[in-house]
Design an enzyme around this catalytic site. Structure first.
Site, PDB file in Angstrom:
ATOM      1  N   ARG A 102       0.838  -1.214   0.000  1.00 46.01           N
ATOM      2  CA  ARG A 102       0.000   0.000   0.000  1.00 46.01           C
ATOM      3  C   ARG A 102       0.864   1.253   0.000  1.00 46.01           C
ATOM      4  NH1 ARG A 102      -3.177  -3.212   3.295  1.00 46.01           N
ATOM      5  NH2 ARG A 102      -5.133  -3.771   2.319  1.00 46.01           N
ATOM      6  N   ASP A 131      -0.469  -6.488  -2.467  1.00 51.63           N
ATOM      7  CA  ASP A 131      -1.794  -6.332  -1.858  1.00 51.63           C
ATOM      8  C   ASP A 131      -2.666  -5.465  -2.744  1.00 51.63           C
ATOM      9  OD1 ASP A 131      -4.053  -5.799  -0.185  1.00 51.63           O
ATOM     10  OD2 ASP A 131      -2.827  -6.400   1.515  1.00 51.63           O
ATOM     11  N   HIS A 208      -6.925  -9.797  -2.363  1.00 51.37           N
ATOM     12  CA  HIS A 208      -5.936  -8.711  -2.306  1.00 51.37           C
ATOM     13  C   HIS A 208      -4.940  -8.801  -3.472  1.00 51.37           C
ATOM     14  CE1 HIS A 208      -6.812  -7.061   1.776  1.00 51.37           C
ATOM     15  NE2 HIS A 208      -7.225  -8.289   2.028  1.00 51.37           N
ATOM     16  N   ASP A 267      -6.462 -14.077   3.375  1.00 52.11           N
ATOM     17  CA  ASP A 267      -7.531 -13.304   4.017  1.00 52.11           C
ATOM     18  C   ASP A 267      -8.406 -12.588   2.989  1.00 52.11           C
ATOM     19  OD1 ASP A 267      -5.212 -11.745   3.440  1.00 52.11           O
ATOM     20  OD2 ASP A 267      -6.142 -10.068   4.495  1.00 52.11           O
ATOM     21  N   GLU A 268      -9.652 -12.402   3.387  1.00 51.95           N
ATOM     22  CA  GLU A 268     -10.589 -11.488   2.733  1.00 51.95           C
ATOM     23  C   GLU A 268     -10.768 -11.691   1.235  1.00 51.95           C
ATOM     24  OE1 GLU A 268     -10.735  -7.622   5.510  1.00 51.95           O
ATOM     25  OE2 GLU A 268      -8.913  -7.703   4.306  1.00 51.95           O
ATOM     26  N   TRP A 334      -6.035 -12.683  13.299  1.00 49.94           N
ATOM     27  CA  TRP A 334      -6.097 -11.221  13.154  1.00 49.94           C
ATOM     28  C   TRP A 334      -7.479 -10.667  13.460  1.00 49.94           C
ATOM     29  CZ3 TRP A 334      -8.861  -8.146   9.624  1.00 49.94           C
ATOM     30  CH2 TRP A 334      -9.522  -8.832   8.593  1.00 49.94           C
ATOM     31  N   TYR A 359      -2.718  -4.132  15.957  1.00 49.78           N
ATOM     32  CA  TYR A 359      -2.739  -3.368  14.711  1.00 49.78           C
ATOM     33  C   TYR A 359      -2.270  -1.945  15.038  1.00 49.78           C
ATOM     34  CZ  TYR A 359      -4.740  -6.790  11.502  1.00 49.78           C
ATOM     35  OH  TYR A 359      -4.920  -7.865  10.677  1.00 49.78           O
ATOM     36  N   PHE A 360      -1.034  -1.678  14.704  1.00 49.88           N
ATOM     37  CA  PHE A 360      -0.475  -0.373  15.073  1.00 49.88           C
ATOM     38  C   PHE A 360      -0.768   0.706  14.028  1.00 49.88           C
ATOM     39  CE2 PHE A 360       2.928  -2.360  18.084  1.00 49.88           C
ATOM     40  CZ  PHE A 360       1.912  -2.722  18.956  1.00 49.88           C
ATOM     41  N   TRP A 406      -0.429  -1.899   8.740  1.00 49.31           N
ATOM     42  CA  TRP A 406      -1.019  -1.749   7.403  1.00 49.31           C
ATOM     43  C   TRP A 406      -0.894  -0.293   7.001  1.00 49.31           C
ATOM     44  CZ3 TRP A 406      -1.746  -6.334   5.363  1.00 49.31           C
ATOM     45  CH2 TRP A 406      -1.996  -7.412   6.203  1.00 49.31           C
ATOM     46  N   THR A 407      -0.582  -0.045   5.723  1.00 50.96           N
ATOM     47  CA  THR A 407      -0.116   1.311   5.393  1.00 50.96           C
ATOM     48  C   THR A 407      -1.007   2.085   4.411  1.00 50.96           C
ATOM     49  OG1 THR A 407       1.322   0.396   3.669  1.00 50.96           O
ATOM     50  CG2 THR A 407       2.294   0.704   5.868  1.00 50.96           C
ATOM     51  N   GLU A 408      -2.297   1.764   4.356  1.00 45.01           N
ATOM     52  CA  GLU A 408      -3.175   2.563   3.483  1.00 45.01           C
ATOM     53  C   GLU A 408      -3.069   4.053   3.803  1.00 45.01           C
ATOM     54  OE1 GLU A 408      -4.070  -0.147   5.129  1.00 45.01           O
ATOM     55  OE2 GLU A 408      -5.866  -1.085   4.309  1.00 45.01           O
TER      56      GLU A 408
HETATM   57  C1  ACM Z   1      -5.904  -8.412   7.500  1.00 45.76           C
HETATM   58  O1  ACM Z   1      -5.829  -7.450   8.270  1.00 45.76           O
HETATM   59  N1  ACM Z   1      -6.735  -8.365   6.454  1.00 45.76           N
HETATM   60  C2  ACM Z   1      -5.105  -9.619   7.686  1.00 45.76           C
END
Ligand code: ACM
Ligand code: ZN
Length: 489
Positions: A102, A131, A208, A267-268, A334, A359-360, A406-408
């Site tokens: 991201r 991703d 993803h 995931d997802e 997660w 989740y930082f 996660w870096t969105e």
């Molecule tokens: C995740 O946060 N989708 C692993």
């Protein structure tokens, strides 16, 4: 000289408690470590402080390295204790995940975080390398992954999203991005190994994965009229081209990264295109499946067999539990902790990184005083209070804990560091120190001192001195587990 056993709280910022007190001063180091697990013995050390000298004992160079880091911390704080420190880790996997898809931060950023991790006795850097928003690792077998998707229009993830997901080439005016060459990654692997840190690569599948279908449309689902499902989030699990690409890429990945564990995401997956696809329909018929989601299990099991045939073991996010996966697979919890509990009950080893605490990229203080983030409040105190052995979990299957970034919303290196420090100190202490030896007030004092050290070394950190009362209190506004939260990662 009479030796005094030093407790963690006396060590300043060192997450180094005495968990086993040798019976008497004369206990040999070998005797002291004999009761530990073999992996703990490798990292264990004893430091004895005499008036004019220091004695370091360890069974391995790794143990010696952990001792060195404790001594470095003591020196940074100007402390010169008396007595003995006997120390070893609680958990064997002490990790940090960085999402380089991201937002791409570059090799110097990664080295700098590895240095901080070493100081904190963390030992796993998990790199999330694709991703949808950009493929970040050179591939010789599928070179268009980087040639066509490592750059994009839109510096930030949300600019790219607002511009309808336009990829670009390196020389496209206004494009931003980048990727890691294999040579760079091999050098990084060696850099990390020199600090007793393993790099676990992650190649996401089947969700993803928008950029993969953009670069190689043959992995997309196919409609009955022959058109491809362009722009899809998921790979087609019905199509042999998907497995050819994934296996070729994973083979290259395993050549670069010697890690015994390879992360395959999982995931997802939205599974939206699978019910419209002729190749998915054929695969379902061949396998006797009645639901499209069984295709996810098919893909994960097939990739697991490939990775295992190459002498490695897979990790997947906790969704992989839902459609069947061999017991050898490691499950990373997660969506809260329930996936980890279920996985351990089924005999899987588990890495705990619940979004509730690890989740930082979530806010670390009041929304009005912080840069835009996601989730709710994961303050330093709340993060520190995390206990990875969830009720009902089999301790023998708890491999470790991990922070995920996660870096969105985190385009720059400075912003990434701001989100990591000091919360990564809390995670490190949870990973290394037994729950019974944790104590927030002492930790906070040590963390405050370490923040100054990190700043002096050029890291950007959250300002602990202006932390709000709410964050200080450790309260968290978060729905109970099981209640859906609006996540965009
Ligand atoms: C995740 O946060 N989708 C692993
Ligand atoms: Zn398909």
């Amino acid at each position: 000289m009479k030796l005094i056993i030093i407790l963690a709280a006396a060590l300043g910022l060192v997450p180094a408690p005495v968990k086993h007190t040798p019976e008497k001063d004369g206990t040999s180091f070998k005797e002291a470590v004999a009761q530990l697990e073999p992996w703990q013995q490798e990292e264990a050390y004893r430091i004895t402080f005499y008036e004019k000298r220091i004695k370091v004992e360890a069974l391995t160079p790794q143990g010696r390295f952990r001792a060195q880091k404790t001594l470095e911390q003591l020196e940074l704080l100007g402390e010169r204790p008396e007595g003995t420190i006997f120390d070893y880790p609680r958990l064997r996997h002490r990790g940090l995940m960085l999402d380089e898809s991201r937002s791409f931060h570059g090799i110097e950023f990664l080295k700098k975080q590895i240095d901080a991790m070493a100081l904190l006795k963390l030992n796993v850097l998990h790199l999330h390398l694709d991703d949808s928003a950009g493929w970040r690792l050179e591939s010789e077998s599928y070179p268009d992954l980087t040639a066509l998707t490592a750059w994009r229009m839109g510096y930030t993830y949300h600019e790219w999203e607002a511009g309808r997901y336009q990829f670009a080439k390196a020389d496209t005016p206004g494009a931003s991005g980048g990727y890691y060459t294999k040579a760079q990654m091999k050098e990084l692997v060696a850099y990390a190994a020199g600090r007793y840190i393993t790099i676990i690569p992650e190649i996401e599948m089947p969700g993803h994965s928008m950029e993969v279908g953009y670069a190689y449309p043959q992995v997309l689902c196919e409609l009955p009229d022959g058109r491809l499902h362009t722009g899809a989030w998921d790979l087609c699990p019905g199509n042999e081209a998907t497995y050819r690409l994934l296996e070729a890429v994973l083979k290259e990945v395993m050549e670069v990264f010697p890690s015994p564990l390879i992360h395959i995401g999982g995931d997802e997956a939205t599974m939206k295109t699978w019910s419209q696809c002729v190749n998915c329909a054929r695969r379902m018929q061949e396998e006797g499946y009645t639901e499209v989601k069984q295709l996810q299990g098919y893909l994960v099991r097939r990739i697991e067999r490939f990775v295992a045939a190459n002498g490695r073991r897979i990790i997947g996010w906790d969704e992989i539990l839902e459609t069947g996966v061999p017991q050898n697979a490691v499950v990373q919890s997660w969506r809260g902790s329930s996936g980890g509990v279920r996985a351990s009950a089924q005999g899987h080893d588990v890495i705990m990184s619940p979004n509730t605490h690890c989740y930082f990229n979530y806010y670390q203080d009041l929304i009005r005083k912080e840069p835009k983030a996601v989730g709710e409040l994961v303050s330093l105190r709340f993060a520190y209070g995390y206990e990875p052995l969830a009720p009902g979990m089999d301790a023998n299957h708890l491999l470790g804990v991990q922070a995920n970034l996660w870096t969105e919303l985190i385009p720059t290196s400075e912003h990434a560091e701001y989100m990591l420090y000091p919360r990564l100190l809390a995670l490190a202490e949870t990973a290394w120190t037994p729950a019974s030896a944790k104590e927030y007030k002492g930790f906070r004092k040590r963390a405050r001192a370490l923040v100054d050290v990190l700043r002096a070394r050029g890291y950007n950190t959250f300002d602990m001195d202006t932390e709000s009362d709410l964050a200080r209190s450790g309260l968290q506004r978060f729905p109970p587990e099981g209640v859906p939260i609006p996540l965009d990662d």
